[in-house]
Scaffold this active site. Structure first.
Site, PDB file in Angstrom:
ATOM      1  N   ALA A  38      87.407 108.121  39.864  1.00 44.75           N
ATOM      2  CA  ALA A  38      88.380 109.186  39.628  1.00 44.75           C
ATOM      3  C   ALA A  38      89.700 108.635  39.099  1.00 44.75           C
ATOM      4  CB  ALA A  38      88.616 109.981  40.915  1.00 44.75           C
ATOM      5  N   GLY A  61      89.058 108.117  35.501  1.00 50.68           N
ATOM      6  CA  GLY A  61      88.683 109.405  34.906  1.00 50.68           C
ATOM      7  C   GLY A  61      89.866 110.332  34.724  1.00 50.68           C
ATOM      8  N   ASP A  62      90.777 110.330  35.680  1.00 52.58           N
ATOM      9  CA  ASP A  62      91.989 111.143  35.601  1.00 52.58           C
ATOM     10  C   ASP A  62      92.798 110.748  34.372  1.00 52.58           C
ATOM     11  OD1 ASP A  62      94.181 112.854  36.439  1.00 52.58           O
ATOM     12  OD2 ASP A  62      95.156 111.062  37.227  1.00 52.58           O
ATOM     13  N   ALA A  63      92.987 109.456  34.189  1.00 52.08           N
ATOM     14  CA  ALA A  63      93.788 108.954  33.070  1.00 52.08           C
ATOM     15  C   ALA A  63      93.118 109.254  31.732  1.00 52.08           C
ATOM     16  CB  ALA A  63      94.018 107.454  33.232  1.00 52.08           C
TER      17      ALA A  63
END
Length: 139
Positions: free
Chosen positions: A15, A18-20
């Site tokens: 995550a 993935g967020d970035a």
């Protein structure tokens, strides 16, 4: 260099990246649509990258038969079920966990170099948000 088995990475680490990655794609998309004022960009980005938006998108992905592979669902669940010691400022714990699962899926696709697939899902997500925005503006 030895290739790593990214499917073994914990959900919060997936995550994290993935967020970035997802946010960069959204920022790029917003700039391409002609938005250039920082306040406008930030407000628009929130429609795509907030925990609430990511949770909405993840639920829609899961509802759509055949959209996600078995492995993609597994990576989503790994992130969703991860025990985080933080929570979103503007979301309940369930929404936050589903959003973490969404980010884990994006992180997994990025790390395993499934860029075409990741971009396919991100474009699908953008389309879903655009449909919601266009539908709500007609009311």
């Amino acid at each position: 260099m030895v290739e790593k088995d990214w499917s073994l990475l914990n959900g919060l680490a997936l995550a994290y990246i993935g967020d970035a990655i997802y946010e960069v794609y959204i920022r790029d998309y917003l700039l391409q649509t002609g938005k250039t004022r920082p306040n406008q960009l930030h407000k628009s980005a929130t429609n795509y990258v907030s925990a609430k938006a990511q949770s909405f998108l993840m639920h829609k992905m899961l509802e759509e038969d055949g959209l996600l592979t078995e492995m993609e669902v597994t990576m989503y669940k790994r992130g969703r079920n991860s025990k985080s010691h933080t929570s979103a400022k503007n979301a309940d714990i369930t929404t936050y966990r589903v959003a973490t699962g969404f980010e884990s899926l994006m992180g997994y696709l990025h790390l395993t170099k499934q860029i075409e697939r990741m971009e396919e899902l991100i474009n699908w997500c953008i389309q879903q948000i655009e449909e919601v925005q266009n539908g709500s503006s007609k009311k």
